[in-house]
Design an enzyme around this catalytic site. Structure first.
Site: not given
Ligand code: PXP
Length: 241
Positions: A44, A71, A19, A46, A192-193
Site C-alpha cells: 500500500h 492497494e 531508523r 501512500r 482490516h483488523d
Molecule cells: N485492506 C486495506 C484496503 C487496507 O488499507 C489495509 C491496511 O493497510 C488492510 C486491508 C489491512 O489491514 P490490517 O493492517 O488491519 O490487517
C-alpha cells in the site's frame, strides 16, 4: 475453495523507515512470506511514502511469484502510473486521504460511480484485476457492481470491533453484503483488523471469500511467534473446508 492469504508488508517498511537503513529488508520479507506459505503480497504505497516506497514496489515486483495486490488511492496520478507500470495481479482502490493513519472507510460507490467506472476500465484494459474497498452496505455493493469491477473488498473493521461482543451479530451485515455481491457476480475479498481470534469465524461464515489481506495483527503476532509460524497459523484459520 480456500480463501487466499495476502500478507500486507507495510509494517515491515514502517519499521525500516523508523531508523533509516534497510533493516528489516522488505524485499527479503516478500520472498520469505511467499516461501513461508503466503498466497500473495499486498503493498500500500501512500503518497508520502511513509510506509512502502514506490521503489520498494518495483523491487518486490521482481521477486513475486504469487499474487501481487497493490492497494491505494487512485486519485493520485503517481499511484495510477505505478500500477500501470508494475501490472500487479490486482489493484485495490481505496479512498484514503493523503495523511490518513490507515484506511478507515470504504468508497462511496454511489457518489463516485462514474469516476470509479473510469478507473476500473483503465486498469482492466491493462489486464489488471480490480477490487474496490467498500463498507458492507447493500447500496454500495450494488453501485460497485455498476462500475464493472471484478471484486470488492469488504472493510472488516466494524466486524472486528463487534466480534468480541457477539460474532453472529458482528457478521450479520457482512452476510447480507456477501449475498448481494454473489447475486451481482462480484467476487469478494476482505480486510482490516482481521486477526487470529476473528479470522476463522469470518472465513467460515463467508466461504466464497477469495482473499483476505492482513497486515497489522499478523506482523504483531510475528513478534511473538516468528514470521514463518505466524503465516502458517493464519493459513490454518482459513483451512476449514
Ligand atoms: N485492506 C486495506 C484496503 C487496507 O488499507 C489495509 C491496511 O493497510 C488492510 C486491508 C489491512 O489491514 P490490517 O493492517 O488491519 O490487517
Amino acid at each position: 475453495m480456500i480463501t487466499k492469504l495476502s500478507v500486507n508488508l507495510n509494517k515491515f517498511a514502517t519499521l525500516r523507515n523508523s531508523r533509516g537503513g534497510n533493516n528489516p529488508d522488505v524485499v527479503k520479507a516478500a520472498i520469505d512470506a511467499q516461501n513461508f506459505g503466503a498466497d500473495g503480497i499486498t503493498l500500500h504505497p501512500r503518497p508520502d511514502e511513509r510506509h512502502i516506497r514506490y521503489d520498494d514496489v518495483h523491487a518486490i515486483r521482481k521477486v513475486i511469484y504469487t499474487e501481487l495486490n497493490i492497494e491505494g488511492n487512485c486519485r493520485e496520478q503517481k499511484f495510477i502510473d505505478l500500477v500501470l507500470e508494475i501490472k500487479p495481479h490486482q489493484v485495490t482502490l481505496v479512498p484514503d486521504s493523503t495523511n490518513q493513519l490507515t484506511s478507515n472507510h470504504g468508497w462511496d460507490t454511489n457518489l463516485h460511480k462514474n469516476y470509479l467506472k473510469e478507473m476500473v476500465s483503465t486498469f482492466k484494459a491493462a489486464g489488471i484485476r480490480t477490487s474496490i474497498f467498500i463498507d458492507p452496505d447493500i447500496s454500495m455493493i450494488k453501485a460497485a457492481a455498476d462500475t464493472g469491477t471484478d471484486r470488492v473488498e469488504l472493510y472488516t473493521e466494524s466486524f472486528a470491533k463487534n466480534f468480541v461482543n457477539g460474532p453472529d451479530q458482528a457478521i450479520a451485515v457482512y452476510l447480507e453484503a456477501a449475498k448481494m455481491a454473489d447475486s451481482l457476480g462480484l467476487a469478494l475479498n476482505a480486510g482490516h483488523d482481521l486477526d487470529l481470534l476473528n479470522l476463522a469465524f469470518f472465513s467460515k461464515m463467508i466461504p466464497q471469500l477469495k482473499e483476505v489481506s492482513i497486515g497489522h495483527a499478523l506482523i504483531c503476532d510475528a513478534l511473538y511467534f516468528g514470521f514463518q509460524n505466524t503465516i502458517q497459523m493464519y493459513k490454518r484459520q482459513l483451512a476449514h473446508s
